[in-house]
Design an enzyme around this catalytic site. Structure first.
Site, PDB file in Angstrom:
ATOM      1  N   GLU A   1       0.869  -1.166   0.000  1.00  0.00           N
ATOM      2  CA  GLU A   1       0.000   0.000   0.000  1.00  0.00           C
ATOM      3  C   GLU A   1       0.914   1.226   0.000  1.00  0.00           C
ATOM      4  O   GLU A   1       1.442   1.604   1.042  1.00  0.00           O
ATOM      5  CB  GLU A   1      -0.921  -0.012   1.226  1.00  0.00           C
TER       6      GLU A   1
ATOM      7  N   CYS B   1      -2.072   9.122   2.511  1.00  0.00           N
ATOM      8  CA  CYS B   1      -1.654   8.562   1.220  1.00  0.00           C
ATOM      9  C   CYS B   1      -2.664   8.840   0.116  1.00  0.00           C
ATOM     10  O   CYS B   1      -2.306   8.827  -1.068  1.00  0.00           O
ATOM     11  CB  CYS B   1      -1.402   7.063   1.347  1.00  0.00           C
TER      12      CYS B   1
END
Length: 478
Positions: free
Chosen positions: A224, A258
């Site tokens: 991720e 993110c």
């Protein structure tokens, strides 16, 4: 001097982690398929611990950051984990049920099913920006799938780590869930362990090293990562609505997310109006600017200096920087509000690297196709945000751009969808988790074919050339 004192901290950490892995694997092999009730009990215990420690966790996050809104911590770290557990408890029985598959006439009579088997010991590497959600979230999926876990926490959130360690130690035994801390050397040793699956959340650059380390053990990975998440404001979209839908995604946790908007594409003739609208809405949300209790600090001096360096480099190369409030920075406390950056160029670092902070480049475009091409020519991001009410354009962007996830007329909130996968693509990662997909990521989908006393296998074994084999081939090869 004892033997232990002669061992470097890095080698000692590595030995302890390896020993823990072997202990967890031995315990797993002794009970390789936890029951539904066992998994539910562990998830319920984890939920109760989260609720018990929610205030200590919020307080610790505030200390680690220097200032972090309790609401941000509750909404972005604690609540998603509680909701994830509730969703998992509701659906876990269905996920664990073997899936019946069609054997086909060629294999008849036979039964084919897919069973979902725990992998074993899962490694989880946690970043500093959401240390609760990004440790407990993957752990929920791992436990639901019947695994044990080892967690490497970020060295940049020591106060939060202390609370997390206490929480997890009260909930699980060390051979079920083990927590480790340490800097880069410890992280490198952790990712080199022979896990049955490794989930890493962090930067693309470090993700490459993690994947390389895992490859030596043929350890499957879920990465991720992140990347430069674009926000595209289409010509049809009212600017006040567009800003309203994206500003929270850039403001929460001071943009240290993110999937925060990394840059925004705006029609060329509307750039000035966009800047004014953004400043207006930012001041309404944070009327005291940088001293607002609701706006988070940059996590530490190191990250703050990185952002200042990128900002100063952009200025030196001709960028125009516009703070969203008159009270814009407190350098001694590593606090900075959102700064809009105009007149950018591709050679600026903030246009090459994921910003991960309160800087927002504004990119003008003349034609919509130009904006779409700008997105497509760059590495595929973790998220993409489209601001438009035009259904034709919405369908075009969904079909012709690639990203880990997407929001239309919203930002950030797709991550909170329990019944949908979360993950990147290309430079923004690989694999996914959350909900059912998380259960499947940490499970082995094993095909099982079963026959009874009667079998047709002899019809296809040597010696070849019999009339039945010829008839079968003639029937199926058509």
């Amino acid at each position: 001097m004892t033997a232990v004192e002669n061992v470097s901290p890095e080698r000692l950490d590595s030995a302890v982690m390896d020993k823990t892995l072997q202990e967890q694997r031995a315990r797993f092999m002794a009970a390789p398929m936890p029951t539904l009730q066992q998994r539910r009990d562990k998830l319920k215990a984890l939920k109760q611990s989260l609720l018990k420690f929610k205030q200590p966790l919020c307080d610790a996050l505030n200390r680690d950051y220097g200032r972090r809104s309790q609401h941000d911590s509750l909404m972005a770290d604690i609540l998603p984990c509680v909701m994830n557990i509730n969703y998992t408890l509701k659906h876990l029985k269905k996920w664990m049920k073997p899936s019946r598959r069609h054997a086909g006439i060629l294999l008849a009579p036979a039964k084919v099913e897919v069973i979902y088997q725990p992998l074993g010991v899962v490694g989880i590497v946690v970043p500093w920006n959401f240390p609760v959600m990004l440790s407990i979230g993957p752990l929920i999926s791992a436990v639901a799938a019947g695994n044990r876990a080892m967690i490497k926490l970020s060295e940049f959130t020591p106060q939060t780590n202390s609370v997390l360690r206490q929480l997890l130690n009260e909930t699980f035994s060390h051979d079920e869930v083990a927590v480790f801390e340490g800097e880069a050397d410890t992280a490198a040793a952790f990712t080199a362990l022979q896990f049955d699956h490794l989930l890493f959340t962090g930067s693309t650059a470090v993700g490459r090293h993690v994947m390389h380390a895992a490859a030596d053990n043929l350890t499957p990975v879920t990465l991720e990562l992140g990347g430069k998440t674009p926000t595209l404001i289409a010509p049809d979209m009212p600017l006040d609505t567009a800003v309203e839908r994206m500003i929270y995604g850039k403001s929460m946790n001071a943009g240290q997310i993110c999937v925060a908007p990394d840059y925004v594409l705006v029609p060329e003739k509307k750039v000035d109006d966009f800047v004014a609208e953004y400043q207006k809405q930012f001041s309404a949300m944070y009327p005291e600017g940088v001293v607002s209790q609701d706006f988070a600090s940059v996590v530490n001096e190191r990250q703050y200096q990185r952002l200042l360096d990128w900002l100063n480099e952009a200025k030196d190369k001709g960028a125009k920087v516009i703070p969203c409030h008159d009270r814009a920075r407190i350098d001694q406390q590593h606090r900075m509000i959102t700064h809009l950056v105009l007149n950018t160029s591709d050679d600026m670092t903030l246009m090459q690297e994921e910003i991960f902070g309160p800087l927002l480049p504004v990119i003008p475009y003349k034609q919509l196709d130009q904006a779409l091409e700008y997105i497509r020519q760059r590495p595929r991001p973790l998220a993409l945000y489209l601001m438009s009410f035009d259904p034709t354009l919405q369908q075009q962007v969904k079909a012709t751009t690639h990203s880990g996830g997407m929001c239309i007329n919203e930002s950030l909130f797709h991550v909170a969808a329990d019944d949908a996968p979360f993950g990147g693509i290309g430079h923004s990662g690989m694999g996914h988790y959350h909900g059912k997909e998380g259960f499947e990521t940490f499970s082995k989908a094993k095909t099982v074919l079963s026959r009874g006393k009667f079998t047709t296998a002899k019809l296809v074994t040597p010696p070849y050339g019999g009339w039945i084999q010829k008839l079968m081939l003639a029937f199926f090869l058509r």
